[in-house]
Scaffold this motif. Structure first.
Motif, mmCIF file in Angstrom:
data_model
loop_
_atom_site.group_PDB
_atom_site.id
_atom_site.type_symbol
_atom_site.label_atom_id
_atom_site.label_comp_id
_atom_site.label_asym_id
_atom_site.label_seq_id
_atom_site.Cartn_x
_atom_site.Cartn_y
_atom_site.Cartn_z
ATOM 1 N N GLU A 8 0.819 -1.214 0.000
ATOM 2 C CA GLU A 8 0.000 0.000 0.000
ATOM 3 C C GLU A 8 0.855 1.267 0.000
ATOM 4 O O GLU A 8 0.389 2.325 -0.369
ATOM 5 C CB GLU A 8 -0.937 -0.002 1.208
ATOM 6 N N VAL A 9 2.097 1.151 0.419
ATOM 7 C CA VAL A 9 2.976 2.323 0.463
ATOM 8 C C VAL A 9 3.722 2.538 -0.852
ATOM 9 O O VAL A 9 4.443 3.510 -0.997
ATOM 10 C CB VAL A 9 3.996 2.225 1.619
ATOM 11 N N ALA A 10 3.560 1.635 -1.799
ATOM 12 C CA ALA A 10 4.263 1.765 -3.071
ATOM 13 C C ALA A 10 3.935 3.104 -3.724
ATOM 14 O O ALA A 10 2.786 3.508 -3.804
ATOM 15 C CB ALA A 10 3.882 0.623 -4.000
ATOM 16 N N GLY A 11 4.970 3.797 -4.179
ATOM 17 C CA GLY A 11 4.787 5.080 -4.849
ATOM 18 C C GLY A 11 4.752 6.268 -3.909
ATOM 19 O O GLY A 11 4.787 7.410 -4.352
ATOM 20 N N LYS A 12 4.667 6.029 -2.607
ATOM 21 C CA LYS A 12 4.641 7.134 -1.645
ATOM 22 C C LYS A 12 6.075 7.545 -1.326
ATOM 23 O O LYS A 12 7.005 6.763 -1.469
ATOM 24 C CB LYS A 12 3.906 6.710 -0.380
ATOM 25 N N PRO A 13 6.267 8.801 -0.893
ATOM 26 C CA PRO A 13 7.619 9.265 -0.575
ATOM 27 C C PRO A 13 8.243 8.456 0.563
ATOM 28 O O PRO A 13 7.560 8.047 1.497
ATOM 29 C CB PRO A 13 7.412 10.716 -0.133
ATOM 30 N N ILE A 14 9.554 8.214 0.438
ATOM 31 C CA ILE A 14 10.301 7.487 1.462
ATOM 32 C C ILE A 14 11.494 8.340 1.865
ATOM 33 O O ILE A 14 12.237 8.819 1.011
ATOM 34 C CB ILE A 14 10.782 6.132 0.926
ATOM 35 N N LEU A 34 17.565 3.845 -3.974
ATOM 36 C CA LEU A 34 17.779 5.032 -4.808
ATOM 37 C C LEU A 34 17.121 4.957 -6.185
ATOM 38 O O LEU A 34 16.723 5.974 -6.718
ATOM 39 C CB LEU A 34 19.273 5.314 -4.957
ATOM 40 N N GLY A 35 16.983 3.784 -6.741
ATOM 41 C CA GLY A 35 16.392 3.647 -8.063
ATOM 42 C C GLY A 35 14.883 3.841 -8.095
ATOM 43 O O GLY A 35 14.290 3.890 -9.165
#
Length: 71
Positions: A8-14, A34-35
C-alpha cells in the motif's frame, strides 16, 4: 504459487536517514532504494566502506580489488 500484491505504500515518498557510520550492508540498503525515484536522503554522507567488492588476481601475481557499489 503465491501471488503478491504491491504494498500500500508503493509510490509514496520514502525518507532515508543514513549517518556517517552507515557502512557496508547499510550502504547497500540505501543504494537499493535510490532507483525508486520517490526517495529523499537526509543527513551526512555514509562511511563509504566498499560493498560488492571483487578481488581479481592479475598475471603478475598482484591482486586488484574492484568495488561495484558505494553510497
Amino acid at each position: 504459487m503465491t501471488r503478491h500484491s504491491p504494498l500500500e505504500v508503493a509510490g509514496k515518498p520514502i525518507a532515508i536517514l543514513p549517518g556517517q557510520y552507515t557502512a557496508s550492508a547499510g550502504e547497500m540498503t540505501v543504494i537499493s532504494f535510490l532507483g525508486l525515484g520517490n526517495i529523499k536522503l537526509f543527513g551526512p554522507s555514509t562511511l563509504g566502506v566498499p560493498t560488492g567488492k571483487s578481488n581479481l588476481a592479475l598475471p603478475d601475481s598482484a591482486i586488484i580489488s574492484l568495488t561495484s557499489s558505494v553510497c
